[in-house]
Design an enzyme around this catalytic site. Structure first.
Site, PDB file in Angstrom:
ATOM      1  N   CYS A  43       1.496 -22.600  15.401  1.00  0.00           N
ATOM      2  CA  CYS A  43       2.931 -22.631  15.699  1.00  0.00           C
ATOM      3  C   CYS A  43       3.277 -21.768  16.907  1.00  0.00           C
ATOM      4  O   CYS A  43       3.981 -22.202  17.811  1.00  0.00           O
ATOM      5  CB  CYS A  43       3.723 -22.178  14.485  1.00  0.00           C
ATOM      6  SG  CYS A  43       5.496 -22.201  14.764  1.00  0.00           S
ATOM      7  N   CYS A  48       4.853 -25.224  17.645  1.00  0.00           N
ATOM      8  CA  CYS A  48       6.332 -25.189  17.613  1.00  0.00           C
ATOM      9  C   CYS A  48       6.977 -24.436  18.772  1.00  0.00           C
ATOM     10  O   CYS A  48       7.902 -24.939  19.406  1.00  0.00           O
ATOM     11  CB  CYS A  48       6.834 -24.528  16.337  1.00  0.00           C
ATOM     12  SG  CYS A  48       5.762 -24.602  14.921  1.00  0.00           S
ATOM     13  N   LYS A  51       6.159 -25.706  22.373  1.00  0.00           N
ATOM     14  CA  LYS A  51       6.739 -27.057  22.398  1.00  0.00           C
ATOM     15  C   LYS A  51       8.245 -26.996  22.589  1.00  0.00           C
ATOM     16  O   LYS A  51       8.808 -27.672  23.446  1.00  0.00           O
ATOM     17  CB  LYS A  51       6.356 -27.783  21.105  1.00  0.00           C
ATOM     18  CG  LYS A  51       6.940 -29.156  20.874  1.00  0.00           C
ATOM     19  CD  LYS A  51       8.315 -29.196  20.280  1.00  0.00           C
ATOM     20  CE  LYS A  51       8.507 -28.423  19.014  1.00  0.00           C
ATOM     21  NZ  LYS A  51       7.922 -29.003  17.821  1.00  0.00           N
ATOM     22  N   TYR A 177       5.276 -37.100  14.989  1.00  0.00           N
ATOM     23  CA  TYR A 177       5.999 -35.943  15.511  1.00  0.00           C
ATOM     24  C   TYR A 177       5.575 -35.602  16.946  1.00  0.00           C
ATOM     25  O   TYR A 177       6.397 -35.481  17.849  1.00  0.00           O
ATOM     26  CB  TYR A 177       5.679 -34.702  14.665  1.00  0.00           C
ATOM     27  CG  TYR A 177       6.399 -34.546  13.364  1.00  0.00           C
ATOM     28  CD1 TYR A 177       6.015 -35.258  12.234  1.00  0.00           C
ATOM     29  CD2 TYR A 177       7.437 -33.635  13.239  1.00  0.00           C
ATOM     30  CE1 TYR A 177       6.650 -35.058  11.017  1.00  0.00           C
ATOM     31  CE2 TYR A 177       8.080 -33.424  12.024  1.00  0.00           C
ATOM     32  CZ  TYR A 177       7.680 -34.152  10.916  1.00  0.00           C
ATOM     33  OH  TYR A 177       8.308 -33.950   9.717  1.00  0.00           O
ATOM     34  N   GLU A 181       7.677 -35.953  20.461  1.00  0.00           N
ATOM     35  CA  GLU A 181       8.167 -34.719  21.082  1.00  0.00           C
ATOM     36  C   GLU A 181       7.633 -34.606  22.520  1.00  0.00           C
ATOM     37  O   GLU A 181       8.384 -34.292  23.447  1.00  0.00           O
ATOM     38  CB  GLU A 181       7.749 -33.515  20.249  1.00  0.00           C
ATOM     39  CG  GLU A 181       8.510 -33.472  18.913  1.00  0.00           C
ATOM     40  CD  GLU A 181       8.185 -32.269  18.053  1.00  0.00           C
ATOM     41  OE1 GLU A 181       7.158 -31.613  18.287  1.00  0.00           O
ATOM     42  OE2 GLU A 181       8.977 -31.988  17.134  1.00  0.00           O
ATOM     43  N   HIS A 435      36.306 -29.381  13.543  1.00  0.00           N
ATOM     44  CA  HIS A 435      36.707 -30.395  14.509  1.00  0.00           C
ATOM     45  C   HIS A 435      36.957 -29.795  15.881  1.00  0.00           C
ATOM     46  O   HIS A 435      37.573 -28.730  15.964  1.00  0.00           O
ATOM     47  CB  HIS A 435      37.994 -31.070  14.012  1.00  0.00           C
ATOM     48  CG  HIS A 435      38.395 -32.242  14.845  1.00  0.00           C
ATOM     49  ND1 HIS A 435      37.695 -33.441  14.812  1.00  0.00           N
ATOM     50  CD2 HIS A 435      39.382 -32.391  15.745  1.00  0.00           C
ATOM     51  CE1 HIS A 435      38.275 -34.284  15.656  1.00  0.00           C
ATOM     52  NE2 HIS A 435      39.288 -33.676  16.241  1.00  0.00           N
ATOM     53  N   GLU A 440      30.859 -32.646  11.558  1.00  0.00           N
ATOM     54  CA  GLU A 440      31.937 -32.948  10.613  1.00  0.00           C
ATOM     55  C   GLU A 440      31.798 -34.343  10.019  1.00  0.00           C
ATOM     56  O   GLU A 440      32.326 -34.630   8.943  1.00  0.00           O
ATOM     57  CB  GLU A 440      33.309 -32.797  11.278  1.00  0.00           C
ATOM     58  CG  GLU A 440      33.618 -33.835  12.327  1.00  0.00           C
ATOM     59  CD  GLU A 440      35.011 -33.655  12.953  1.00  0.00           C
ATOM     60  OE1 GLU A 440      35.965 -33.451  12.195  1.00  0.00           O
ATOM     61  OE2 GLU A 440      35.119 -33.732  14.190  1.00  0.00           O
TER      62      GLU A 440
HETATM   63  P1  NDP Z   1       1.643 -37.498  12.576  1.00  0.00           P
HETATM   64  O1  NDP Z   1       0.946 -37.721  11.305  1.00  0.00           O
HETATM   65  O2  NDP Z   1       3.079 -37.148  12.603  1.00  0.00           O
HETATM   66  O3  NDP Z   1       1.469 -38.766  13.497  1.00  0.00           O
HETATM   67  C1  NDP Z   1       0.215 -39.285  13.793  1.00  0.00           C
HETATM   68  C2  NDP Z   1       0.415 -40.583  14.517  1.00  0.00           C
HETATM   69  O4  NDP Z   1      -0.820 -41.057  15.012  1.00  0.00           O
HETATM   70  C3  NDP Z   1       0.987 -41.663  13.607  1.00  0.00           C
HETATM   71  O5  NDP Z   1       1.911 -42.409  14.352  1.00  0.00           O
HETATM   72  C4  NDP Z   1      -0.246 -42.472  13.258  1.00  0.00           C
HETATM   73  O6  NDP Z   1       0.033 -43.815  13.005  1.00  0.00           O
HETATM   74  C5  NDP Z   1      -1.049 -42.373  14.538  1.00  0.00           C
HETATM   75  N1  NDP Z   1      -2.467 -42.519  14.321  1.00  0.00           N
HETATM   76  C6  NDP Z   1      -3.243 -41.908  13.400  1.00  0.00           C
HETATM   77  N2  NDP Z   1      -4.544 -42.283  13.554  1.00  0.00           N
HETATM   78  C7  NDP Z   1      -4.574 -43.141  14.578  1.00  0.00           C
HETATM   79  C8  NDP Z   1      -5.615 -43.872  15.211  1.00  0.00           C
HETATM   80  N3  NDP Z   1      -6.877 -43.798  14.790  1.00  0.00           N
HETATM   81  N4  NDP Z   1      -5.283 -44.658  16.257  1.00  0.00           N
HETATM   82  C9  NDP Z   1      -3.999 -44.749  16.664  1.00  0.00           C
HETATM   83  N5  NDP Z   1      -2.986 -44.084  16.127  1.00  0.00           N
HETATM   84  C10 NDP Z   1      -3.265 -43.292  15.086  1.00  0.00           C
HETATM   85  O7  NDP Z   1       0.738 -36.413  13.330  1.00  0.00           O
HETATM   86  P2  NDP Z   1       1.018 -35.521  14.609  1.00  0.00           P
HETATM   87  O8  NDP Z   1      -0.320 -35.352  15.208  1.00  0.00           O
HETATM   88  O9  NDP Z   1       2.114 -36.044  15.427  1.00  0.00           O
HETATM   89  O10 NDP Z   1       1.497 -34.172  13.953  1.00  0.00           O
HETATM   90  C11 NDP Z   1       0.758 -33.590  12.883  1.00  0.00           C
HETATM   91  C12 NDP Z   1       1.660 -32.928  11.907  1.00  0.00           C
HETATM   92  O11 NDP Z   1       2.098 -31.687  12.437  1.00  0.00           O
HETATM   93  C13 NDP Z   1       2.945 -33.671  11.581  1.00  0.00           C
HETATM   94  O12 NDP Z   1       2.764 -34.652  10.615  1.00  0.00           O
HETATM   95  C14 NDP Z   1       3.842 -32.570  11.121  1.00  0.00           C
HETATM   96  O13 NDP Z   1       3.561 -32.308   9.766  1.00  0.00           O
HETATM   97  C15 NDP Z   1       3.399 -31.406  11.981  1.00  0.00           C
HETATM   98  N6  NDP Z   1       4.303 -31.256  13.143  1.00  0.00           N
HETATM   99  C16 NDP Z   1       5.585 -30.886  12.926  1.00  0.00           C
HETATM  100  C17 NDP Z   1       6.470 -30.743  13.966  1.00  0.00           C
HETATM  101  C18 NDP Z   1       7.866 -30.355  13.690  1.00  0.00           C
HETATM  102  O14 NDP Z   1       8.137 -29.832  12.621  1.00  0.00           O
HETATM  103  N7  NDP Z   1       8.804 -30.612  14.605  1.00  0.00           N
HETATM  104  C19 NDP Z   1       6.054 -30.953  15.355  1.00  0.00           C
HETATM  105  C20 NDP Z   1       4.680 -31.362  15.472  1.00  0.00           C
HETATM  106  C21 NDP Z   1       3.854 -31.491  14.411  1.00  0.00           C
HETATM  107  P3  NDP Z   1       0.479 -44.352  11.547  1.00  0.00           P
HETATM  108  O15 NDP Z   1       1.911 -44.005  11.407  1.00  0.00           O
HETATM  109  O16 NDP Z   1       0.249 -45.819  11.649  1.00  0.00           O
HETATM  110  O17 NDP Z   1      -0.405 -43.694  10.565  1.00  0.00           O
END
Ligand code: NDP
Length: 458
Positions: A43, A48, A51, A177, A181, A435, A440
């Site tokens: 983080c 976080c 980012k 995510y 982002e 407001h 709201e």
């Molecule tokens: P996510 O799980 O959010 O997203 C992963 C993405 O990659 C999904 O769209 C998934 O598709 C796709 N994917 C997975 N495997 C493959 C593959 N082999 N080929 C192509 N696409 C693939 O993971 P992130 O890496 O974005 O983030 C990890 C975690 O970190 C998040 O889930 C969250 O918990 C945390 N995080 C939180 C944030 C916040 O609070 N603002 C910011 C960043 C991270 P599909 O949907 O089809 O599975």
């Protein structure tokens, strides 16, 4: 003489590990922490915090453009990537120092080395053998590269925080995510940005109206969004890379970034030899008390792959330290955890999606609004804010709140308190709005969205 060198040995000085260590230390436990990277974890160091700083940087361009509608004339604006990196790095160094001081002030000994478990009470840490009554694994996770030919030519978010120069064009693979982002960040900084997502709609698991609104918003902001497509192969091109997609088309870019999920850091810790059970995704399997299958060995945060969010890891670490050393057994509560995606537009939610609520309750009422924020009535920018409440009609409780638009995260934090407390729609309605604000709308939503036909026919 003490039987062990310490009461609690924590592996990993990220948000969860540091919280557990310093609370346990505050309760009087003798605590040691091992960290083989910088103190602060994902983080603070590569998640976080940097980012969000990048997100702030990327939001200036539309602000500059919008200023004209409010009477401002701006001189020439120019963005300097090295300045942003240097300022970001300085802030991270400062935060890492704060984490170190928090540990020191709680009497926690920090060992800057990699730790490995030798048995239930013994670790090898940077050449030293250290015994501990209890061990806490808080090693977090790391980005994964999909098994695609040439994947090693791509990068992940780890590297995106240190690009030597801002790419002219970037392809981001994934629709979660991190993908969204970083798409907002690079797009806002003027990079030609394409997101390639394998599914039909980004942000799987979020409410369908949220997914639609965020996809519409990304397109309006200028991000190219390719769905139902995946990366087939990556090759070197001069300059940059050539990404071949599953439909055969080739995208040229300076960089390709994978945002295809993260994996728990459980390798090389000696867990298998000790019989610590892992989930199919390689996470440490824990019970509700964050204890692994081996008594005395605990795990919290992303390495357990429960809800992978920093505040959840700190909650788990704090609850564990209170339980073990504070004379106050308490469970981490994983219900109604609010969450936000700092995409542009921003997303935030708490509780159930409409689909989840319909699966759980016989009667569900939906309240939804979509409007142009007041600020953009002058700018003419086609921004839309979407807000939605999901209500269990039988109890009148608001079981889900969702928002896409400016300040969604800031607004949702307050709404989350109400949802967590089990507030009813009538109680939302009885709350006076502020407001003029977007927030709201959450207390002035009066018109139900007509029930879907299948339901209406019942
Ligand atoms: P996510 O799980 O959010 O997203 C992963 C993405 O990659 C999904 O769209 C998934 O598709 C796709 N994917 C997975 N495997 C493959 C593959 N082999 N080929 C192509 N696409 C693939 O993971 P992130 O890496 O974005 O983030 C990890 C975690 O970190 C998040 O889930 C969250 O918990 C945390 N995080 C939180 C944030 C916040 O609070 N603002 C910011 C960043 C991270 P599909 O949907 O089809 O599975």
């Amino acid at each position: 003489m003490a039987r062990y060198d310490c009461d609690l040995f924590v592996i990993g000085a990220g948000s969860g590990g540091v919280r557990a260590a310093r609370i346990a230390g505050g309760h009087g436990a003798r605590v040691m922490v091992a960290e083989d990277d910088r103190v602060g974890g994902t983080c603070v160091i590569r998640g976080c915090i940097p980012k969000k700083l990048f997100v702030y940087a990327s939001r200036f361009a539309p602000e500059f453009a919008d200023a004209a509608a409010y009477g401002w004339t701006l001189g020439e604006t120019r963005f300097d990537w090295p300045t942003l990196l240097a300022n970001k790095d300085r802030e991270i160094e400062r935060l890492s120092g704060i984490y170190r001081r928090l540990l020191a002030n709680a009497g926690v000994e920090l060992i800057e080395a990699r730790a490995r478990l030798l048995d239930r009470h013994l670790l090898e840490v940077g050449g030293r053998r250290i015994s501990a009554e209890r061990i806490l694994i808080a090693t977090g996770g790391r980005p994964v590269y999909p098994p695609v030919p040439g994947a090693e030519l791509g990068v992940t978010s780890n590297e995106a925080f240190h690009f030597d120069r801002l790419p002219g064009r970037i392809v981001i693979v994934g629709g979660g995510y991190i993908a969204l982002e970083f798409a907002g960040i690079f797009n806002g900084l003027g990079v030609d940005t394409t997101v390639v997502y394998r599914g039909p709609q980004v942000l799987r698991g979020f409410d369908d109206d949220v997914r639609q609104a965020v996809a519409d918003g990304l397109l309006k902001h200028g991000v190219k969004l390719l769905t139902r497509l995946n990366l087939k192969a990556l090759a070197r091109a001069e300059p940059g890379v050539a990404a071949t997609l599953t439909d055969g088309r080739v995208l040229r870019a300076d960089r390709l970034m994978f945002a295809t999920g993260r994996a728990p850091n459980t390798a090389d810790l000696g867990l298998a030899a000790l019989g610590v059970a892992l989930t199919p995704t390689g996470a440490v399997k824990v019970d509700e008390w964050s204890q692994s299958s081996v008594p005395g060995i605990y795990a919290i945060g992303d390495v357990t792959d429960r809800i992978n969010l920093t505040p959840v890891a700190t909650m788990e670490g704090h609850a564990l330290a209170d339980t073990l050393y504070g004379g106050r057994a308490r469970l981490a509560d994983h219900a109604n955890v609010p969450h936000a995606v700092f995409s542009q537009p921003e997303v935030a939610a708490v509780g159930l999606t409409e689909a989840e609520a319909r699966a759980r309750f016989p009667h569900v009422d939906i309240y939804r609004t979509s409007f142009r924020p007041l600020k953009h009535t002058l700018t003419g920018r086609p921004e839309q804010t979407m807000m939605k409440l999901v209500v269990d009609a039988t109890s009148d409780r608001v079981v889900g709140a969702h928002m896409v638009g400016d300040h969604a995260a800031e607004i949702m934090q307050g709404v989350a308190i109400a949802v967590k407390l089990g507030a009813t729609k009538a109680q939302f309605d009885a709350t006076v709005g502020i407001h003029p604000s977007a927030a709201e709308e959450f207390v002035t939503l009066r018109t139900k969205v007509p029930a879907p036909l299948a339901k209406a026919a019942e």
